[in-house]
Design a protein around this motif. Structure first.
Motif, PDB file in Angstrom:
ATOM      1  N   LEU A 204       0.809  -1.216   0.000  1.00 59.44           N
ATOM      2  CA  LEU A 204       0.000   0.000   0.000  1.00 59.44           C
ATOM      3  C   LEU A 204       0.845   1.271   0.000  1.00 59.44           C
ATOM      4  CD1 LEU A 204      -2.997  -0.980   2.278  1.00 59.44           C
ATOM      5  CD2 LEU A 204      -2.841  -0.979  -0.218  1.00 59.44           C
TER       6      LEU A 204
ATOM      7  N   ALA B 276       1.455   1.693  -3.791  1.00 58.32           N
ATOM      8  CA  ALA B 276       0.283   1.777  -4.669  1.00 58.32           C
ATOM      9  C   ALA B 276      -0.273   3.203  -4.673  1.00 58.32           C
ATOM     10  CB  ALA B 276      -0.797   0.807  -4.199  1.00 58.32           C
TER      11      ALA B 276
ATOM     12  N   LEU C 259      -6.011   2.050  -2.959  1.00 57.91           N
ATOM     13  CA  LEU C 259      -6.686   0.790  -2.696  1.00 57.91           C
ATOM     14  C   LEU C 259      -8.075   0.933  -3.303  1.00 57.91           C
ATOM     15  CD1 LEU C 259      -6.829  -1.966  -1.243  1.00 57.91           C
ATOM     16  CD2 LEU C 259      -7.558  -0.729   0.802  1.00 57.91           C
ATOM     17  N   ARG C 260      -8.417   0.083  -4.278  1.00 57.61           N
ATOM     18  CA  ARG C 260      -9.657   0.254  -5.032  1.00 57.61           C
ATOM     19  C   ARG C 260     -10.871  -0.405  -4.407  1.00 57.61           C
ATOM     20  NH1 ARG C 260      -8.891  -1.492 -10.950  1.00 57.61           N
ATOM     21  NH2 ARG C 260     -11.056  -0.899 -10.887  1.00 57.61           N
TER      22      ARG C 260
ATOM     23  N   GLU D  70     -10.305  -4.999   1.164  1.00 59.99           N
ATOM     24  CA  GLU D  70      -9.515  -6.224   1.114  1.00 59.99           C
ATOM     25  C   GLU D  70     -10.332  -7.384   1.648  1.00 59.99           C
ATOM     26  OE1 GLU D  70      -6.782  -5.910   4.985  1.00 59.99           O
ATOM     27  OE2 GLU D  70      -6.610  -4.253   3.584  1.00 59.99           O
TER      28      GLU D  70
ATOM     29  N   VAL E 256      -5.614  -2.885  -6.098  1.00 59.29           N
ATOM     30  CA  VAL E 256      -4.885  -1.631  -5.980  1.00 59.29           C
ATOM     31  C   VAL E 256      -4.632  -1.032  -7.355  1.00 59.29           C
ATOM     32  CG1 VAL E 256      -3.790  -2.231  -3.795  1.00 59.29           C
ATOM     33  CG2 VAL E 256      -2.665  -2.831  -5.931  1.00 59.29           C
TER      34      VAL E 256
END
Length: 78
Positions: free
Chosen positions: A10, A13, A16-17, A20, A32
């Motif tokens: 993270l 990246a 975070l899309r 989790e 991500v």
């Protein structure tokens, strides 16, 4: 990916899309975003075998080709 490497991923990246999800194997599944394919390849390469890209196919191909080249470089030279 291995949960203990979550912050490593993270931190590189862009975002975070999706939330989790823990997998049955004890690994985390994350979606991500990276700047581009090259950035994604670099970030995942840093994690070694502690992470696996499931998609996109070009990223998996790039990582496989890179691993093959490294293995060939350090293969048995006797």
């Amino acid at each position: 990916m291995r949960p203990e490497r979550r912050e490593d991923l993270l931190s590189s990246a862009v975002a975070l899309r999706a939330a989790e999800r823990p997998g049955e194997d004890g690994w985390l599944r994350l979606e991500v975003t990276f700047q581009d394919l090259r950035h994604a390849e670099w970030a995942l390469w840093q994690l070694g075998t502690d992470a696996e890209a499931l998609t996109p196919a070009p990223l998996r191909t790039a990582l496989r080709e890179r691993a093959t080249a490294v293995a060939a470089r350090y293969g048995d030279s006797s």
